[in-house]
Design a protein around this motif. Structure first.
Motif, PDB file in Angstrom:
ATOM      1  N   GLU A 136       0.843  -1.193   0.000  1.00  0.00           N
ATOM      2  CA  GLU A 136       0.000   0.000   0.000  1.00  0.00           C
ATOM      3  C   GLU A 136       0.879   1.244   0.000  1.00  0.00           C
ATOM      4  O   GLU A 136       1.845   1.334   0.754  1.00  0.00           O
ATOM      5  CB  GLU A 136      -0.903   0.031   1.234  1.00  0.00           C
ATOM      6  CG  GLU A 136      -1.790   1.275   1.289  1.00  0.00           C
ATOM      7  CD  GLU A 136      -2.613   1.343   2.552  1.00  0.00           C
ATOM      8  OE1 GLU A 136      -3.751   0.840   2.523  1.00  0.00           O
ATOM      9  OE2 GLU A 136      -2.107   1.879   3.559  1.00  0.00           O
ATOM     10  N   TRP A 137       0.504   2.188  -0.853  1.00  0.00           N
ATOM     11  CA  TRP A 137       1.220   3.465  -0.943  1.00  0.00           C
ATOM     12  C   TRP A 137       0.164   4.548  -0.903  1.00  0.00           C
ATOM     13  O   TRP A 137      -0.748   4.572  -1.739  1.00  0.00           O
ATOM     14  CB  TRP A 137       1.977   3.519  -2.255  1.00  0.00           C
ATOM     15  CG  TRP A 137       3.086   4.505  -2.343  1.00  0.00           C
ATOM     16  CD1 TRP A 137       3.442   5.464  -1.440  1.00  0.00           C
ATOM     17  CD2 TRP A 137       4.009   4.626  -3.430  1.00  0.00           C
ATOM     18  NE1 TRP A 137       4.524   6.171  -1.891  1.00  0.00           N
ATOM     19  CE2 TRP A 137       4.888   5.664  -3.117  1.00  0.00           C
ATOM     20  CE3 TRP A 137       4.158   3.954  -4.632  1.00  0.00           C
ATOM     21  CZ2 TRP A 137       5.912   6.057  -3.970  1.00  0.00           C
ATOM     22  CZ3 TRP A 137       5.172   4.345  -5.474  1.00  0.00           C
ATOM     23  CH2 TRP A 137       6.048   5.381  -5.144  1.00  0.00           C
ATOM     24  N   ARG A 138       0.244   5.399   0.080  1.00  0.00           N
ATOM     25  CA  ARG A 138      -0.734   6.477   0.166  1.00  0.00           C
ATOM     26  C   ARG A 138      -0.038   7.802   0.403  1.00  0.00           C
ATOM     27  O   ARG A 138       1.020   7.861   1.030  1.00  0.00           O
ATOM     28  CB  ARG A 138      -1.798   6.192   1.219  1.00  0.00           C
ATOM     29  CG  ARG A 138      -1.341   6.182   2.634  1.00  0.00           C
ATOM     30  CD  ARG A 138      -2.522   5.897   3.584  1.00  0.00           C
ATOM     31  NE  ARG A 138      -2.144   6.167   4.940  1.00  0.00           N
ATOM     32  CZ  ARG A 138      -1.721   5.271   5.800  1.00  0.00           C
ATOM     33  NH1 ARG A 138      -1.616   4.006   5.436  1.00  0.00           N
ATOM     34  NH2 ARG A 138      -1.396   5.612   7.013  1.00  0.00           N
ATOM     35  N   LEU A 160      -3.373  15.273  -8.563  1.00  0.00           N
ATOM     36  CA  LEU A 160      -3.863  13.901  -8.400  1.00  0.00           C
ATOM     37  C   LEU A 160      -3.356  12.983  -9.508  1.00  0.00           C
ATOM     38  O   LEU A 160      -2.928  11.854  -9.249  1.00  0.00           O
ATOM     39  CB  LEU A 160      -5.392  13.887  -8.375  1.00  0.00           C
ATOM     40  CG  LEU A 160      -6.041  14.396  -7.094  1.00  0.00           C
ATOM     41  CD1 LEU A 160      -7.525  14.697  -7.314  1.00  0.00           C
ATOM     42  CD2 LEU A 160      -5.850  13.397  -5.972  1.00  0.00           C
ATOM     43  N   ALA A 161      -3.379  13.467 -10.737  1.00  0.00           N
ATOM     44  CA  ALA A 161      -2.922  12.653 -11.874  1.00  0.00           C
ATOM     45  C   ALA A 161      -1.434  12.335 -11.747  1.00  0.00           C
ATOM     46  O   ALA A 161      -1.011  11.203 -12.010  1.00  0.00           O
ATOM     47  CB  ALA A 161      -3.212  13.366 -13.184  1.00  0.00           C
ATOM     48  N   ALA A 162      -0.632  13.304 -11.351  1.00  0.00           N
ATOM     49  CA  ALA A 162       0.818  13.089 -11.250  1.00  0.00           C
ATOM     50  C   ALA A 162       1.158  12.080 -10.160  1.00  0.00           C
ATOM     51  O   ALA A 162       1.943  11.149 -10.379  1.00  0.00           O
ATOM     52  CB  ALA A 162       1.527  14.422 -10.990  1.00  0.00           C
ATOM     53  N   VAL A 163       0.572  12.244  -8.981  1.00  0.00           N
ATOM     54  CA  VAL A 163       0.858  11.308  -7.883  1.00  0.00           C
ATOM     55  C   VAL A 163       0.338   9.914  -8.228  1.00  0.00           C
ATOM     56  O   VAL A 163       1.035   8.919  -8.019  1.00  0.00           O
ATOM     57  CB  VAL A 163       0.276  11.829  -6.551  1.00  0.00           C
ATOM     58  CG1 VAL A 163       0.386  10.773  -5.452  1.00  0.00           C
ATOM     59  CG2 VAL A 163       0.986  13.116  -6.129  1.00  0.00           C
ATOM     60  N   THR A 164      -0.847   9.834  -8.793  1.00  0.00           N
ATOM     61  CA  THR A 164      -1.392   8.543  -9.199  1.00  0.00           C
ATOM     62  C   THR A 164      -0.479   7.859 -10.211  1.00  0.00           C
ATOM     63  O   THR A 164      -0.222   6.650 -10.113  1.00  0.00           O
ATOM     64  CB  THR A 164      -2.816   8.714  -9.774  1.00  0.00           C
ATOM     65  OG1 THR A 164      -3.653   9.265  -8.744  1.00  0.00           O
ATOM     66  CG2 THR A 164      -3.388   7.391 -10.254  1.00  0.00           C
ATOM     67  N   ALA A 165       0.044   8.607 -11.161  1.00  0.00           N
ATOM     68  CA  ALA A 165       0.936   8.032 -12.173  1.00  0.00           C
ATOM     69  C   ALA A 165       2.230   7.514 -11.539  1.00  0.00           C
ATOM     70  O   ALA A 165       2.708   6.430 -11.892  1.00  0.00           O
ATOM     71  CB  ALA A 165       1.246   9.064 -13.250  1.00  0.00           C
ATOM     72  N   VAL A 166       2.802   8.254 -10.597  1.00  0.00           N
ATOM     73  CA  VAL A 166       4.018   7.817  -9.902  1.00  0.00           C
ATOM     74  C   VAL A 166       3.748   6.527  -9.148  1.00  0.00           C
ATOM     75  O   VAL A 166       4.518   5.560  -9.229  1.00  0.00           O
ATOM     76  CB  VAL A 166       4.534   8.918  -8.946  1.00  0.00           C
ATOM     77  CG1 VAL A 166       5.612   8.376  -8.018  1.00  0.00           C
ATOM     78  CG2 VAL A 166       5.055  10.112  -9.730  1.00  0.00           C
TER      79      VAL A 166
END
Length: 182
Positions: A136-138, A160-166
């Motif tokens: 899990e990564w949050r 949100l898109a950038a962190v989700t992509a990483v």
């Protein structure tokens, strides 16, 4: 007296929409998990060293100080240009080998590298019912532009898109390395 009270109430009600519009960005959150075929100890051995993020394909190299001690630092280089290229500078603020988890935050915001500010994150490896593990990564953060009407590349959606992509890139690499749990 009634007229004065009425005028004060009217002024307060009139000002409310301006106050509501004046508040800044809200904290955004991303939580992603993946189920892996490998035992939690094996996954933790790969991801549990704060100084070594070589398991993530976006990290070309890194430097750091103080291992897994609280306030340890790391610089993650995202290109072969080293410190001259895109870099994330992070600090560790919680670590538990026993719980297979650690928490860190970015210590120097650079919205050109990741369009967020005040970013903190938590990584955990847990046993999965039926064998294998759950990674899990949050994270929690604010968009890269703190004021109202942010540019498109620094708004909530971009953050949100950038962190989700990483996170997705990292999770995909772990599935490739350890296999997906069935």
């Amino acid at each position: 007296m009634k007229r004065r009270h009425f005028l004060m109430t009217a002024a307060a009600v009139t000002a409310m929409p301006a106050v509501a519009l004046a508040h800044g960005p809200s904290r955004q959150k991303v939580t992603m998990t993946t189920e892996l075929a490998a035992d939690p100890a094996e996954v933790w051995a790969a991801v549990g060293d704060f100084q070594d993020m070589s398991w993530h394909p976006a990290v070309v190299s890194s430097t750091g100080e103080n291992g897994n001690e609280i306030d340890a630092t790391r610089d993650l280089y995202l290109s072969d240009q080293g410190a001259d290229g895109p870099t994330l500078k992070e600090v560790l603020y919680k670590f538990s080998d026993e719980k297979m988890s650690y928490s860190y935050r970015i210590r120097e915001d650079d919205v050109a590298v990741l369009p967020v500010t005040n970013y903190s994150s938590h990584v955990t490896v847990k046993p999965r019912d039926g064998g294998g593990s759950i990674f899990e990564w949050r994270g929690a953060f604010y968009r890269g532009y703190p004021n109202n009407e942010p540019p498109e590349d620094l708004n909530d959606e971009a953050a949100l898109a950038a962190v989700t992509a990483v996170y997705q890139l990292g999770l995909d690499a772990l599935v490739e390395r350890f296999g997906a749990a069935s």
